[in-house]
Design an enzyme around this catalytic site. Structure first.
Site, short mmCIF file in Angstrom:
data_model
loop_
_atom_site.label_atom_id
_atom_site.label_comp_id
_atom_site.label_asym_id
_atom_site.label_seq_id
_atom_site.Cartn_x
_atom_site.Cartn_y
_atom_site.Cartn_z
N GLY B 321 0.43 2.29 -47.70
CA GLY B 321 -0.80 1.59 -47.37
C GLY B 321 -0.57 0.52 -46.32
O GLY B 321 0.28 0.67 -45.42
N SER B 322 -1.28 -0.60 -46.47
CA SER B 322 -1.24 -1.64 -45.43
C SER B 322 0.14 -2.23 -45.23
O SER B 322 0.40 -2.85 -44.19
CB SER B 322 -2.22 -2.75 -45.79
N ILE B 323 1.01 -2.07 -46.20
CA ILE B 323 2.38 -2.58 -46.01
C ILE B 323 3.00 -1.90 -44.79
O ILE B 323 3.82 -2.49 -44.08
CB ILE B 323 3.23 -2.37 -47.28
#
Lengths: 389, 607
Positions: B321-323
């Protein structure tokens, strides 16, 4: 005239004095036989030493040896003519004993072999081994070669062999039955039955194999089958053969040493003091010891044939040869069996295996051998007397 | 001499010679056979005779203990009493067994096993009836000894896990060696009654080290198998004790933070790769498998949809995801395609041909530079820059940061995650790599998956100055210092972004900030879809996640490090179906980091 000359000749023989007999006695033969017994007692001590009572087998075997020695000496001093005279009677009695086993015999290890006489267990099949030789010797003594070569004349001796063999097979004791058959055939061969007859018989035997196979007991069949492939069942029925081979083989050339045989001491060999005693010897004394032991046995057999060959009367010749064949068969069957060359049939190693009847009957036959040798120059008429020709 | 005699005598003399010859041949055959057995095959038979004679009985070695970094026992051996049955000493062993079962409960399956084993083994060989007897049971058996002929009580050692469920996914557990085990099937040690081998965690990975070497008792046995005398005795060599890098206090703390949730948390030393925490929630008591696990317990474990048996930290693979925006940023910076000042205007979506890619914030973020884009986790910013950077460079950066391959941690069953490639897509879907794939990749959705362990290692690399460490749970003396892979300037830009995520008012994880003696946390949240959102659903507007079934809710992730000025620990937390990274993962990560820093201070003061 030749007739009288002959007559004088055996008249002289007939009166062998006690001293003559002592002088004629074959000491070397007795020595060889006793030597094997001593070796046997040593092995029995070794076997016993792994148990709580080391002498349990060796001492009893020694006592039997002494008793057997007395029997041997007594028999060797008898008149050979008497044995010829009563040969058929002895055979008849042995036959009756065999039938007695059928009726009164008690079951021992699944086989009826012993007749309990209270103090002593009589094994009539052992007695028969000697009785049959005596009867055959007497039968062929008066026969001419021409008669021997006729089929009709051979019917009685074949029956003499056949009846006890059938009785013994019924017990069932395959080993003894086999020995009686081989011994009789040996005698038939020696007295001059034509070789082609043996060939025909052998072919017939092979032909009738399926019938014999169907008559065998289940355990006998199993023994034969496991003999053919012992590795198929190393912990079951093939156990005897496999362990026996391991025991022999592990002895190597020098052996493991007296009382050092691990296989026997740790009980891997069943019946080690009886039928499998050779494995104990071979494990502890190796190939070298076995070679010496076989040398002594071979000398005893060879000497037996010499006694037969130098005997002047036909009865003695056949008797000595028959008993020698008997002895040799014991050795061949037993050692062939423990080496995995033959099925396990329960024949002891002569003079070494622990056991009363075998020892005593063997010494009776050695007594007869000595008797034949002492009286080797005796001439016996066609019917057993001096002048019945 | 008369004729009847002469001919016959002549024949018998000849035939005696012939028979002697035959007998000599027989003797020769017998001797040849003897020669074959004793000389040619003597060695072989001697070996077989020795095999008959000698019995080798093994004495099991004591298994090495396992400690945490502070010497707290995670796995040890305790004295145990086991009841064994010796058939030959019991008049009727089945009856004895029935009596025994009245005192000490035995399941029917166990009874069946015992009866089978007793029948198979030799009469004097002990068969395990029940081990790990309680003192009460021992007394009960001893009191009834006259009725329990054949039952003996033996003293032995049994593995025990004093931490119960806390270290199950690190130290692991052992269980009985089974007939169905194929590895080392014929090892006599493993086949000893009641022998247990490692099944997970360090117990499994370091089985050989922990096991030690068995002692032996060589005895001479007779044909019945009974010992006659002792020949030789060798002492067993105990297995090596192992010290882990994990801190049991943190482990317990982390596991408690998960409450009823399922997920994983890893806290790693950014410089050494030592794992201070490695938990997978929910966990289970490692002592459960010591005795054959009961059917009830097994069903409870295996049917639990939160999957307690799986170590999610190593075995769970998730979309980062956004990581993953950290990776995209670094790819752009390292390739000089973007800079900290690269500004993009977010209208709430990016139009790509017919397709519209939405930002998580429907109304858009407005103008943002890179640091702000990270701070607010703006999707549109990364849609736009990823088109400039290109998928190739992003994937290359992913590989550089260790995604797509195992980290090589000293535990088994690690998964490698997945980094797609153009060729892979062609092969798998018979379709070229499209710009849409790049856009999905830029926000960490789509084909790329990673394990929590890979994520924490990548974050550690950003924190430690740019090198990949070797994660490990077993204490090591030397740590190979990797070479810095990145420009420190670029790293500090990314770190600044991560700092703002936590410490700037209004940023995604502002609620999870802390400040102990000036030590602060930086990080990045992620919320990843478990299920694709359909156009229809989007039209209806996103439903409140709490109203949809648990297994359809989004995963919540947070990765970060602290202290921000001199990073020491990297952390990753995954809360499965935890709805939002900031909402459920970041607080756990924050508390865990805080606790670790506090414990360090405490420990220092104590010294």
């Amino acid at each position: 005239m030749g007739y009288f000359k002959d007559r004088n000749c055996y008249m002289k023989d007939y009166n062998l004095s006690f001293l003559d007999k002592i002088r004629n006695f074959n000491y070397l033969y007795l020595f060889l036989v006793s030597l094997v017994v001593f070796i046997g007692i040593g092995v029995l001590y070794s076997v016993g030493s792994s148990t709580s009572s080391p002498w349990q087998w060796a001492s009893r075997q020694s006592m039997r040896f002494v008793l057997s020695l007395v029997i041997l000496l007594l028999i060797s001093l008898t008149n050979l003519r008497l044995w010829m005279k009563y040969a058929y009677w002895i055979y008849g009695m042995a036959l009756l004993l065999l039938i007695g086993v059928e009726v009164l015999g008690r079951v021992h290890m699944g086989a009826q072999r012993w007749l309990n006489l209270g103090f002593f267990q009589l094994q009539p099949s052992e007695v028969m081994k000697i009785a049959l030789v005596l009867a055959l010797a007497k039968y062929f003594h008066g026969a001419s070669l021409e008669q021997i070569r006729s089929v009709k004349f051979m019917i009685p001796p074949v029956l003499m062999m056949g009846i006890p063999v059938l009785l013994i097979l019924k017990q069932p004791d395959l080993g003894t039955a086999m020995m009686l058959v081989f011994m009789s055939f040996g005698v038939f061969f020696l007295v001059g039955v034509q070789i082609w007859k043996f060939v025909v018989l052998a072919l017939m035997g092979i032909g009738s194999f399926p019938i014999i196979w169907s008559l065998l007991h289940e355990y006998q069949k199993k023994r034969v089958l496991t003999f053919l492939n012992p590795e198929s069942d190393p912990l079951g029925a093939g156990y005897h053969i496999s362990q026996s081979k391991i025991t022999l083989g592990s002895g190597g050339f020098w052996g493991k040493g007296f009382m050092q045989g691990t296989q026997t001491r740790l009980n891997f060999i069943p019946e080690k003091q009886t039928d499998f005693i050779f494995t104990v010897f071979a494990e502890e004394f190796g190939f070298l010891g076995s070679l010496i032991l076989f040398g002594i046995y071979t000398l005893i057999i060879g000497y037996g044939f010499v006694i037969s060959a130098r005997c002047q009367n036909f009865f003695g010749k056949v008797l000595a040869a028959g008993l020698t064949i008997n002895f040799a068969l014991y050795l061949f069957i037993n050692s062939g069996m423990v080496m995995g060359l033959m099925p396990v049939v329960g024949v002891p190693l002569p003079l070494m295996s622990y056991g009363g009847t075998a020892m005593i009957t063997l010494f009776i036959s050695f007594g007869l051998m000595e008797c034949v040798d002492i009286n080797r120059e005796m001439v016996i008429g066609r019917l057993g007397s001096i002048d019945d020709e | 001499m008369s004729v009847w005699k002469y001919e016959k005598t002549h024949t018998i003399q000849k035939r005696l010679m012939a028979l002697s010859g035959v007998f000599l041949c027989v003797v020769f055959v017998l001797l040849a056979r003897l020669f074959f057995l004793q000389i040619l095959q003597g060695e072989k038979f001697l070996l077989l005779a020795e095999k008959n004679r000698i019995s080798l009985r093994l004495t099991p070695p004591e298994r090495g203990r396992i400690y945490d970094r502070n010497g707290i026992v995670l796995a040890e051996n305790k004295k145990t009493f086991q009841a064994v049955l010796v058939k030959e000493e019991s008049p009727d062993f089945e009856k004895t067994l029935d009596l025994f079962a009245r005192l000490v409960p035995l399941s029917d399956e166990e009874k069946e096993r015992i009866i089978k084993e007793v029948k198979r083994k030799r009469a004097f060989m002990p068969v395990r009836v029940k081990d790990n007897l309680t003192p009460k049971e021992v007394v009960l058996i001893q009191l009834n000894a006259p009725d329990l002929q054949g039952i003996q009580i033996e003293e032995g050692l049994i593995r025990t896990y004093p931490q119960h469920e806390i270290e199950t996914h690190t130290a692991g557990y052992v269980s009985l060696f089974l007939d169905s085990d194929t590895k080392d099937k014929d090892d006599p040690l493993l086949n000893l009654p009641g022998y247990r081998i490692g099944r997970s965690g360090v117990e499994k990975a370091k089985e050989e080290v922990l096991r030690g070497a068995p002692g032996s008792k060589k005895t001479e046995v007779n044909a019945a198998g009974r010992s006659v005398r002792l020949l030789e005795k060798n002492k067993s060599i105990p297995g090596q004790d192992l010290t882990l890098t994990v801190d049991n206090r943190l482990q317990k703390y982390a596991l408690d933070l998960f409450e009823d949730n399922s997920g994983a948390a890893i806290l790693m030393d950014v410089k050494t790769g030592e794992l201070r925490t490695l938990v997978s929630a929910p966990s289970f008591d490692a002592n459960l498998f010591l005795a054959p696990i009961s059917t009830k317990d097994w069903n409870k474990l295996s049917s639990n949809k939160k999957n307690p048996m799986q170590n999610k930290a190593l075995y769970g693979t998730y979309s980062p995801g956004s990581i993953f925006k950290l990776v995209v940023s670094l790819a752009g910076l390292e390739n000089n395609i973007i800079s900290a000042n690269t500004t993009i205007n977010c209208d709430g979506y990016t139009q790509l041909g017919e397709q519209r890619f939405h930002c998580w914030k429907r109304q858009g973020h407005g103008k943002l530079n890179l640091i702000q884009a990270l701070e607010h986790s703006c999707d549109v910013y990364f849609y736009e820059v990823s088109q400039k950077i290109g998928a190739e460079k992003i994937l290359e950066m992913a590989h550089k940061l260790g995604f797509g391959e195992v980290t090589g941690i000293d535990l088994e069953n690690e998964k490698s995650g997945f980094v797609p490639s153009f060729e892979w897509k062609k092969k798998r879907f018979n379709d070229a790599w499209r710009m849409g794939d790049t856009l999905n990749l830029s926000i960490g959705q789509g084909f790329l998956t990673a394990t929590p362990l890979q994520i924490v290692r990548a974050v550690a690399a950003i924190a430690n100055g740019g090198y990949l460490v070797q994660p490990h749970v077993i204490e090591k003396k030397n740590y190979p210092q990797g070479l810095p892979l990145f420009n420190p300037k670029n790293l500090s830009v990314v770190r600044q972004g991560m700092f703002d995520v936590v410490n700037k008012e209004g940023a995604t994880a502002y609620g999870s900030r802390f400040n102990i003696n000036g030590m602060k946390m930086a990080g990045k949240t992620a919320t990843t879809q478990v299920r694709r959102i359909s156009a229809e659903e989007r039209k209806k507007g996103l439903k409140d996640q709490k109203l949809i079934p648990w297994e359809h809710r989004d995963h919540a992730l947070f990765a970060g490090f602290a202290p921000t000025n001199n990073p020491k620990y990297a952390v990753v937390v995954v809360v499965e179906h935890g709805i939002g990274g900031a909402r459920s993962a970041a607080p756990i990560a924050s508390k865990l980091l805080k606790k670790a820093l506090e414990l360090d201070i405490e420990d220092k003061e104590e010294k």
